[in-house]
Write a protein that holds these residues in place. Structure first.
Motif, short mmCIF file in Angstrom:
data_model
loop_
_atom_site.label_atom_id
_atom_site.label_comp_id
_atom_site.label_asym_id
_atom_site.label_seq_id
_atom_site.Cartn_x
_atom_site.Cartn_y
_atom_site.Cartn_z
N ARG A 69 0.84 -1.21 0.00
CA ARG A 69 0.00 0.00 0.00
C ARG A 69 0.87 1.26 0.00
NH1 ARG A 69 -3.49 -0.25 4.95
NH2 ARG A 69 -3.69 -2.35 4.12
N LYS A 112 2.47 1.66 -3.45
CA LYS A 112 1.49 2.00 -4.50
C LYS A 112 0.93 3.41 -4.33
CE LYS A 112 -2.93 0.40 -6.45
NZ LYS A 112 -3.78 1.53 -6.07
N ASP A 113 0.52 3.73 -3.09
CA ASP A 113 -0.18 5.00 -2.85
C ASP A 113 0.71 6.07 -2.22
OD1 ASP A 113 -2.46 3.68 -3.76
OD2 ASP A 113 -3.03 3.04 -1.74
N ARG A 165 7.63 4.44 -9.48
CA ARG A 165 6.47 4.13 -10.34
C ARG A 165 6.71 4.51 -11.79
NH1 ARG A 165 4.16 8.19 -7.01
NH2 ARG A 165 3.96 10.22 -8.03
#
Length: 382
Positions: free
Chosen positions: A92, A95-96, A151
């Motif tokens: 998490r 990703k965030d 990312r």
């Protein structure tokens, strides 16, 4: 009998069950100054304990052969649950870029970090780091790199070279062409933000006539850095040895807890020079604040400033994945929700809970060798 045994064992381990215990913990927690909160238990430290025990007992191999005892299965279920929780949190965060901090739950992450002050010495391993928010510390473009390199498929090393290039004063056209492509993927307007060297040369000629000696010395260091960074033949290791030299210190500075602006307590230490940071967090009570690692910078008592990313480092990633895969095979249904909550809140207690279960069964077999089962007999009572 089994549930009673678990309950008594948890009591023996000192796990708090009552609101009274929680209040005592909170009052002592709030009064601490630079001391580890008494109930903070690092989940990463717990996973290391599990790893050592699993390796020493050969439990992965026993699981493959299907020869685990009930106690060993319970132990692995506890470890797998903790590993699954840690993996979910890390996924998490990567990703965030953010994770919510729940009250009284300890958190720990090993995060990739970056040197943002070329030519200053690196922290030594385990250096305690002071933390502050980076809003007025880092350049906007550096913040974009720290937040977006992973990312956008840019490696940590190449992101570090970009940060050094920017902090050394290189204009966009002076940055190595292969790194320019990386930078544009992260920030499409980077060429506008950094400008062009031809315009800079005119300004520099005027500045050279009037700059103070102290500034001249600093610019000399940056000029050396720029020379290294624009030389495509130099390896990352060669560049790093000049722009982030090892400290002459051998003793690390101690850690301290800091209270963030949104209420959680956090501390950090250097894990491996400037490339990764161990971060530990706990929130006494109240609302669930968000932890956004890229909003923090860290600095040892001596040495360079570090920017913190949301990308994971550390040496437990493979082990955690093994545990998660094993947990899916053997199942974690033996754990109640209350036990799962206790594992999250007291991961090191949970390790000893599981380990002591194995030890108890081994001792029981030695004391009652003729018992074929441990249900409703003296062995069960033991």
């Amino acid at each position: 009998m089994k549930l009673l045994g678990r309950f008594l064992l948890l009591l023996a381990l000192g796990v708090p069950f009552t609101s009274c215990a929680t209040k005592t913990w909170l009052s002592s927690f709030e009064s601490l100054k630079g001391v580890t909160p008494p109930t903070y238990q690092s989940p990463l430290a717990a996973l290391k304990l599990f790893k050592n025990e699993i390796d020493s007992r050969g439990l992965f191999e026993k699981a493959k052969r299907g020869t685990l005892t009930n106690a060993e299965s319970l132990f692995l279920s506890i470890a797998a649950h903790l590993a699954q929780r840690q993996q979910d949190l890390e996924a998490r965060l990567e990703k965030d870029g953010v994770v919510d901090i729940l009250p009284r739950i300890p958190y720990a992450f090993t995060l990739e970090s970056f040197c943002v002050q070329p030519s200053k010495s690196s922290p030594v391993p385990s250096d305690g780091l002071s933390l502050s928010e980076n809003q007025n510390v880092l350049r906007e473009l550096v913040r974009k790199i720290v937040s977006g390199y992973s990312r956008n498929g840019v490696s940590r090393e190449r992101a570090q070279l970009l940060i050094w290039s920017i902090e050394s004063g290189l204009k966009f056209d002076e940055i190595r062409p292969d790194l320019q492509d990386d930078l544009l993927r992260i920030s499409p307007d980077a060429h506008l933000e950094l400008g062009n060297s031809s315009m800079e040369r005119l300004r520099q000629e005027l500045w050279d006539k009037f700059k103070p000696d102290e500034i001249a010395a600093l610019e000399y260091e940056l000029k050396k850095a720029r020379k290294f960074l624009t030389d495509s033949k130099r390896s990352y290791e060669q560049i790093s040895s000049v722009l982030a030299p090892e400290s002459e210190r051998t003793k690390s500075y101690p850690q301290s807890w800091f209270k963030s602006s949104n209420g959680f307590l956090i501390r950090a230490r250097s894990r491996s020079g400037y490339v990764s940071v161990d971060v530990e967090i706990i929130k006494p009570d109240g609302i669930d604040p968000a932890f956004i690692p890229t909003t923090f910078v860290a600095r040892p008592q001596e040495g360079q400033l570090l920017a913190i990313s949301a990308s994971m480092g550390g040496d437990l990633i493979e082990f955690v994945d093994q545990l998660v895969q094993l947990g899916r095979r053997i199942g974690q249904g033996v754990l109640t929700q209350t036990e799962r909550d206790l594992i999250a809140e007291h991961p090191i207690h949970a390790f000893y809970w599981g380990k002591n279960a194995i030890v108890a069964v081994v001792k029981m077999r030695g004391l009652y060798p003729d018992e074929k089962t441990f249900e409703g007999n003296e062995a069960d009572a033991f």
